[in-house]
Each structure stands twice: as structure tokens, then as C-alpha cells.
Design a protein around this motif. Structure first.
Motif, PDB file in Angstrom:
ATOM      1  N   PHE A  49      15.840  17.680 -26.528  1.00  0.00           N
ATOM      2  CA  PHE A  49      17.053  16.923 -26.844  1.00  0.00           C
ATOM      3  C   PHE A  49      17.875  17.677 -27.881  1.00  0.00           C
ATOM      4  O   PHE A  49      17.381  18.609 -28.518  1.00  0.00           O
ATOM      5  CB  PHE A  49      16.680  15.526 -27.372  1.00  0.00           C
ATOM      6  N   PRO A  61      20.431  11.445 -31.312  1.00  0.00           N
ATOM      7  CA  PRO A  61      19.664  12.290 -30.389  1.00  0.00           C
ATOM      8  C   PRO A  61      19.989  11.935 -28.944  1.00  0.00           C
ATOM      9  O   PRO A  61      20.000  10.761 -28.576  1.00  0.00           O
ATOM     10  CB  PRO A  61      18.206  11.907 -30.709  1.00  0.00           C
ATOM     11  N   SER A  63      19.041  13.485 -24.904  1.00  0.00           N
ATOM     12  CA  SER A  63      18.293  14.457 -24.097  1.00  0.00           C
ATOM     13  C   SER A  63      19.234  15.311 -23.265  1.00  0.00           C
ATOM     14  O   SER A  63      20.284  14.833 -22.821  1.00  0.00           O
ATOM     15  CB  SER A  63      17.344  13.734 -23.137  1.00  0.00           C
ATOM     16  N   VAL A  78      24.798   9.835 -21.056  1.00  0.00           N
ATOM     17  CA  VAL A  78      24.774   8.900 -22.187  1.00  0.00           C
ATOM     18  C   VAL A  78      25.104   7.488 -21.714  1.00  0.00           C
ATOM     19  O   VAL A  78      26.096   7.277 -21.015  1.00  0.00           O
ATOM     20  CB  VAL A  78      25.821   9.317 -23.247  1.00  0.00           C
ATOM     21  N   GLY A  82      26.101   1.210 -28.239  1.00  0.00           N
ATOM     22  CA  GLY A  82      26.533   0.907 -29.604  1.00  0.00           C
ATOM     23  C   GLY A  82      27.645   1.841 -30.028  1.00  0.00           C
ATOM     24  O   GLY A  82      28.279   2.499 -29.191  1.00  0.00           O
ATOM     25  N   THR A  85      27.127   5.896 -29.247  1.00  0.00           N
ATOM     26  CA  THR A  85      27.113   6.197 -27.810  1.00  0.00           C
ATOM     27  C   THR A  85      28.444   5.817 -27.165  1.00  0.00           C
ATOM     28  O   THR A  85      28.931   6.506 -26.265  1.00  0.00           O
ATOM     29  CB  THR A  85      25.942   5.487 -27.101  1.00  0.00           C
ATOM     30  N   ILE A 124      18.223   4.781 -17.857  1.00  0.00           N
ATOM     31  CA  ILE A 124      18.699   6.057 -18.405  1.00  0.00           C
ATOM     32  C   ILE A 124      17.552   7.065 -18.528  1.00  0.00           C
ATOM     33  O   ILE A 124      17.769   8.261 -18.704  1.00  0.00           O
ATOM     34  CB  ILE A 124      19.402   5.811 -19.768  1.00  0.00           C
ATOM     35  N   ALA A 127      17.560  10.532 -16.956  1.00  0.00           N
ATOM     36  CA  ALA A 127      18.323  11.672 -17.516  1.00  0.00           C
ATOM     37  C   ALA A 127      17.409  12.758 -18.088  1.00  0.00           C
ATOM     38  O   ALA A 127      17.543  13.931 -17.728  1.00  0.00           O
ATOM     39  CB  ALA A 127      19.319  11.175 -18.559  1.00  0.00           C
ATOM     40  N   MET A 239       8.955   9.615 -25.803  1.00  0.00           N
ATOM     41  CA  MET A 239       9.081   8.508 -26.757  1.00  0.00           C
ATOM     42  C   MET A 239      10.444   8.557 -27.451  1.00  0.00           C
ATOM     43  O   MET A 239      11.008   9.634 -27.665  1.00  0.00           O
ATOM     44  CB  MET A 239       7.987   8.605 -27.819  1.00  0.00           C
ATOM     45  N   ARG A 241      12.499   7.208 -30.941  1.00  0.00           N
ATOM     46  CA  ARG A 241      12.498   6.587 -32.267  1.00  0.00           C
ATOM     47  C   ARG A 241      13.804   6.969 -32.957  1.00  0.00           C
ATOM     48  O   ARG A 241      14.417   7.982 -32.607  1.00  0.00           O
ATOM     49  CB  ARG A 241      11.314   7.088 -33.126  1.00  0.00           C
ATOM     50  N   MET A 243      16.215   8.715 -35.370  1.00  0.00           N
ATOM     51  CA  MET A 243      16.082  10.056 -35.935  1.00  0.00           C
ATOM     52  C   MET A 243      17.205  10.359 -36.907  1.00  0.00           C
ATOM     53  O   MET A 243      18.307   9.830 -36.767  1.00  0.00           O
ATOM     54  CB  MET A 243      16.100  11.088 -34.816  1.00  0.00           C
TER      55      MET A 243
HETATM   56  C1  LIG Z   1      14.607  11.886 -28.239  1.00  0.00           C
HETATM   57  C2  LIG Z   1      15.678  10.918 -27.805  1.00  0.00           C
HETATM   58  C3  LIG Z   1      16.404  11.184 -26.666  1.00  0.00           C
HETATM   59  C4  LIG Z   1      17.402  10.295 -26.256  1.00  0.00           C
HETATM   60  N1  LIG Z   1      18.094  10.593 -25.117  1.00  0.00           N
HETATM   61  C5  LIG Z   1      19.088   9.762 -24.720  1.00  0.00           C
HETATM   62  C6  LIG Z   1      19.848  10.089 -23.555  1.00  0.00           C
HETATM   63  O1  LIG Z   1      19.634  11.090 -22.882  1.00  0.00           O
HETATM   64  N2  LIG Z   1      20.846   9.241 -23.224  1.00  0.00           N
HETATM   65  C7  LIG Z   1      21.125   8.100 -23.946  1.00  0.00           C
HETATM   66  O2  LIG Z   1      22.059   7.370 -23.575  1.00  0.00           O
HETATM   67  N3  LIG Z   1      20.403   7.766 -25.026  1.00  0.00           N
HETATM   68  C8  LIG Z   1      19.402   8.579 -25.438  1.00  0.00           C
HETATM   69  N4  LIG Z   1      18.687   8.271 -26.561  1.00  0.00           N
HETATM   70  C9  LIG Z   1      19.008   7.020 -27.257  1.00  0.00           C
HETATM   71  C10 LIG Z   1      20.219   7.169 -28.160  1.00  0.00           C
HETATM   72  O3  LIG Z   1      19.970   8.115 -29.171  1.00  0.00           O
HETATM   73  C11 LIG Z   1      20.516   5.791 -28.768  1.00  0.00           C
HETATM   74  O4  LIG Z   1      20.914   4.933 -27.735  1.00  0.00           O
HETATM   75  C12 LIG Z   1      21.610   5.904 -29.771  1.00  0.00           C
HETATM   76  O5  LIG Z   1      21.116   6.528 -30.931  1.00  0.00           O
HETATM   77  C13 LIG Z   1      22.165   4.540 -30.106  1.00  0.00           C
HETATM   78  O6  LIG Z   1      23.217   4.725 -31.048  1.00  0.00           O
HETATM   79  P1  LIG Z   1      24.481   3.764 -31.110  1.00  0.00           P
HETATM   80  O7  LIG Z   1      25.143   3.970 -32.437  1.00  0.00           O
HETATM   81  O8  LIG Z   1      25.332   3.923 -29.913  1.00  0.00           O
HETATM   82  O9  LIG Z   1      23.833   2.348 -31.020  1.00  0.00           O
HETATM   83  P2  LIG Z   1      23.364   1.443 -32.244  1.00  0.00           P
HETATM   84  O10 LIG Z   1      24.584   0.866 -32.904  1.00  0.00           O
HETATM   85  O11 LIG Z   1      22.374   2.181 -33.067  1.00  0.00           O
HETATM   86  O12 LIG Z   1      22.635   0.308 -31.416  1.00  0.00           O
HETATM   87  C14 LIG Z   1      23.408  -0.697 -30.742  1.00  0.00           C
HETATM   88  C15 LIG Z   1      22.482  -1.667 -30.069  1.00  0.00           C
HETATM   89  O13 LIG Z   1      21.813  -1.027 -28.973  1.00  0.00           O
HETATM   90  C16 LIG Z   1      20.415  -1.050 -29.167  1.00  0.00           C
HETATM   91  N5  LIG Z   1      19.926   0.239 -28.760  1.00  0.00           N
HETATM   92  C17 LIG Z   1      19.896   1.380 -29.501  1.00  0.00           C
HETATM   93  N6  LIG Z   1      19.389   2.371 -28.782  1.00  0.00           N
HETATM   94  C18 LIG Z   1      19.109   1.849 -27.563  1.00  0.00           C
HETATM   95  C19 LIG Z   1      18.547   2.382 -26.391  1.00  0.00           C
HETATM   96  N7  LIG Z   1      18.148   3.656 -26.313  1.00  0.00           N
HETATM   97  N8  LIG Z   1      18.401   1.558 -25.317  1.00  0.00           N
HETATM   98  C20 LIG Z   1      18.786   0.268 -25.381  1.00  0.00           C
HETATM   99  N9  LIG Z   1      19.302  -0.291 -26.478  1.00  0.00           N
HETATM  100  C21 LIG Z   1      19.445   0.490 -27.555  1.00  0.00           C
HETATM  101  C22 LIG Z   1      20.190  -1.307 -30.643  1.00  0.00           C
HETATM  102  O14 LIG Z   1      18.965  -1.984 -30.854  1.00  0.00           O
HETATM  103  C23 LIG Z   1      21.379  -2.183 -30.975  1.00  0.00           C
HETATM  104  O15 LIG Z   1      21.148  -3.516 -30.637  1.00  0.00           O
HETATM  105  C24 LIG Z   1      17.670   9.118 -26.996  1.00  0.00           C
HETATM  106  C25 LIG Z   1      16.937   8.853 -28.145  1.00  0.00           C
HETATM  107  C26 LIG Z   1      15.943   9.738 -28.548  1.00  0.00           C
HETATM  108  C27 LIG Z   1      15.159   9.433 -29.781  1.00  0.00           C
END
Ligand SMILES: Cc1cc2nc3c(=O)[nH]c(=O)nc-3n(C[C@H](O)[C@H](O)[C@H](O)COP(=O)(O)OP(=O)(O)OC[C@H]3O[C@@H](n4cnc5c(N)ncnc54)[C@H](O)[C@@H]3O)c2cc1C
Ligand code: FES
Length: 281
Positions: A49, A61, A63, A78, A82, A85, A124, A127, A239, A241, A243
């Protein structure tokens, strides 16, 4: 080889421009990025990622979802959930983003040579697994059967529809798709992804399984694979988490003894199973 996407300094983002934005579903978009100078190459391992920095919004983060044999751009898919994203999927061609990475340990594509690949994705989660499929199809003789089980919420939420159809036409490849809610025009399977196992041409002893999706889904899929005879060491999962640094410095992503960003995000079920079971309690 010069590698624009591999920052020699892991905390320093490199400026990239958005070249293309493709709408996959109502809330999910695929972005292709190129280094601003356009001259350098980028390479990554399937499952790694990047930390994408959206100016004025934050860093997150994501991927890499593109073809690992294509070095001229970095591709990310993506889903808008939130603030960060949503801002990412709203980028237009020409706009700039900061990129750090690639980070982490990816899918065991070398170790899986000579085996059947059993890929199970939810939403997702397809991806981070798409680079494995690209890799396996371009090194087809290195692998035996390719079995993809993919579940989405509804037919409108299916990613990469054209590619799914083209993968299904490849030799020794089985693509099974299910949705939670089909609607009147959906002629295919309805149900959670584990309900596809009864149709899958599994050969447990010669399989390596790779899982990505919501944690609860991965837990059920891993348990079913165990029931079918796969060992925990044959089952890999990615996994997620929260980051911050993405590179093993801050401890933000710690899960038990592991840093998800540096030791993973891909782990065996042997490593993760005990903690996932405990977390469930
Ligand atoms: C190693 C890694 C790889 C990732 N790869 C991808 C990827 O390829 N594509 C992608 O779209 N996302 C991916 N993610 C998840 C992505 O990083 C998070 O969705 C993002 O950080 C959320 O940020 P935000 O500010 O948009 O949402 P926030 O404002 O932080 O969250 C908004 C709401 O969405 C919820 N939420 C947050 N993350 C997720 C999630 N993953 N799924 C469902 N609900 C969620 C929260 O609990 C909250 O209620 C990855 C995460 C990690 C750790
Ligand atoms: S995000 Fe900083 S150590 Fe993993």
C-alpha cells in the motif's frame, strides 16, 4: 532502475499527478497517478500500500490495485467512506497528490508458485487482490488453478465488471460472484461469500488462499477454508488498522505483537487467528 514511487526517505511524499479517474461504482473510483516529472518508474509487490496525502485534508493508507508489471503509473481503487476518501475520489485529472511508499509485506505470490490460488474478496477487498490476479494471469504457467470468490453488497457495487468477465474466460480459472441483495434483474448467486464454497473447485492440499474484506468476513471464510482442509499456514489475509507513519515508526497500527504497516498488512491466519478469535470475544 529508478523508482519514483519508492521514496528513499519513507516520510517524504513525492508529488504525483492524477492522470485518470474511472468510476467503478456509485461510491468507488480508480485513480491512476504518475510522478510529476513523468520520467521515472514505479514498482511494487501485490498487496503493498501507499500513504496518499490529499493536500489540506490528510493522509491515508490505500492499497495499490494496478498491474505490477506496468511501471509507468500507480493505480488505486478508493471507496468513499469519510472525509479523506471522499476528497480522494473527487480528484480531477491534473490535480496533485503526495505519495509515500510502497509499504508493507504483500501477498506470497512467489511462495504460491506451483499451487492453486484461491482468492476470496469482499467489497473493496478485491482492490488489493487485483494485482495478484494480474500477476497470476501473466505468469500463468507458474500457477495451477485460479479460483476467485467475490462478494459485494449489490450488483451495482461490483468492481471491475469487464475484467471479472474476462478473467472468467481464462483457462483453469473459476470466477464465482455473489451479492447480498440481487434485485429483479440479477440472475446469479445471492448470499454471503462463504455460500460460494459449495460451487468452488477446491483442492485444499495444493492451495494457497488469499483473503481480503471486512474482518468478520475474513474470519468466517478462514474458518470455512479450515473446515475444507486448508491449514492456517496456507491461508493469508490482509489486515486494516488506522495508520500514521505507515513505515513502522509510530506504533499506531500495533495489533498484538505486530505492526500492521511493516510486518503486514498480509499475514497468515496462523499469525492472526488467535488474536482475531480473542477480539471477537
Ligand atoms: C493497509 C490498508 C490498505 C487500505 N486500502 C484501501 C483501498 O485500497 N481502498 C480503500 O478505499 N480503502 C483502503 N483502506 C481503508 C482506508 O484507508 C480508510 O477507508 C480511510 O482511511 C478512511 O478515511 P476517511 O477520512 O475517508 O474516513 P473516516 O472519516 O476516517 O471514517 C468515516 C467513517 O467510515 C468508517 N470507515 C473508515 N474506514 C473504513 C473502511 N475501510 N471500511 C468501511 N468503513 C470505514 C469509519 O469508521 C467512519 O465511520 C486501507 C486501509 C489500510 C490500513
Ligand atoms: S503506522 Fe506507524 S508503526 Fe504502523
Amino acid at each position: 532502475m529508478t523508482t519514483s514511487a519508492i521514496t528513499t526517505e519513507p516520510m517524504t511524499p513525492l508529488v504525483h499527478s492524477v492522470r485518470e479517474v474511472v468510476k467503478e461504482t456509485p461510491d468507488t473510483f480508480t485513480l491512476s497517478l504518475q510522478a510529476e516529472d513523468g520520467s521515472q518508474e514505479s514498482s511494487f509487490q501485490p498487496g503493498q500500500f501507499s500513504m496518499l496525502w490529499v493536500y489540506g485534508v490528510g493522509e491515508l493508507p490505500i492499497s495499490i490495485s494496478g498491474d505490477p508489471s506496468k511501471h509507468d503509473r500507480l493505480v488505486y481503487t478508493v471507496r468513499s467512506v469519510g472525509k479523506a476518501t471522499n476528497s480522494l475520489v473527487s480528484q480531477k485529472p491534473g490535480s496533485g497528490l503526495g505519495v509515500r511508499g510502497p509499504f508493507g509485506k504483500g501477498w506470497p505470490v512467489d511462495l504460491a508458485r506451483g499451487h492453486d490460488l484461491v482468492i476470496v474478496a469482499g467489497g473493496i477487498g478485491l482492490a488489493p487482490l487485483r494485482p495478484v490476479i494480474y500477476h497470476a494471469l501473466s505468469h500463468r504457467a507458474d500457477y495451477e488453478r485460479l479460483v476467485l470468490l467475490y462478494g459485494a453488497r449489490s450488483p451495482h457495487d461490483l468492481l471491475y465488471r469487464k475484467e471479472l468477465a474476462s478473467w472468467a474466460r481464462q483457462r483453469d480459472t473459476q470466477v464465482l460472484i455473489t451479492v447480498d441483495y440481487g434485485g429483479l434483474s440479477w440472475r446469479h448467486h445471492v448470499g454471503v461469500v462463504t455460500t460460494l464454497f459449495k460451487f468452488a473447485r477446491l483442492r485444499p492440499a495444493r492451495s494457497v488462499a488469499m483473503l481480503c474484506g471486512p474482518e468478520v468476513m475474513m474470519r468466517f471464510v478462514a474458518r470455512d477454508l479450515e473446515t475444507h482442509g486448508l491449514l492456517r499456514s496456507q491461508i493469508y489475509l490482509s489486515m486494516e488498522r488506522n495508520m500514521k507513519c505507515g513505515a513502522g515508526f509510530c506504533g499506531h497500527c500495533q495489533y498484538g505483537p505486530h505492526f500492521i504497516c511493516k510486518d503486514g498488512p498480509v499475514f497468515t491466519y496462523e499469525q492472526m487467528g488467535p488474536m482475531m478469535d480473542k477480539y471477537e470475544l
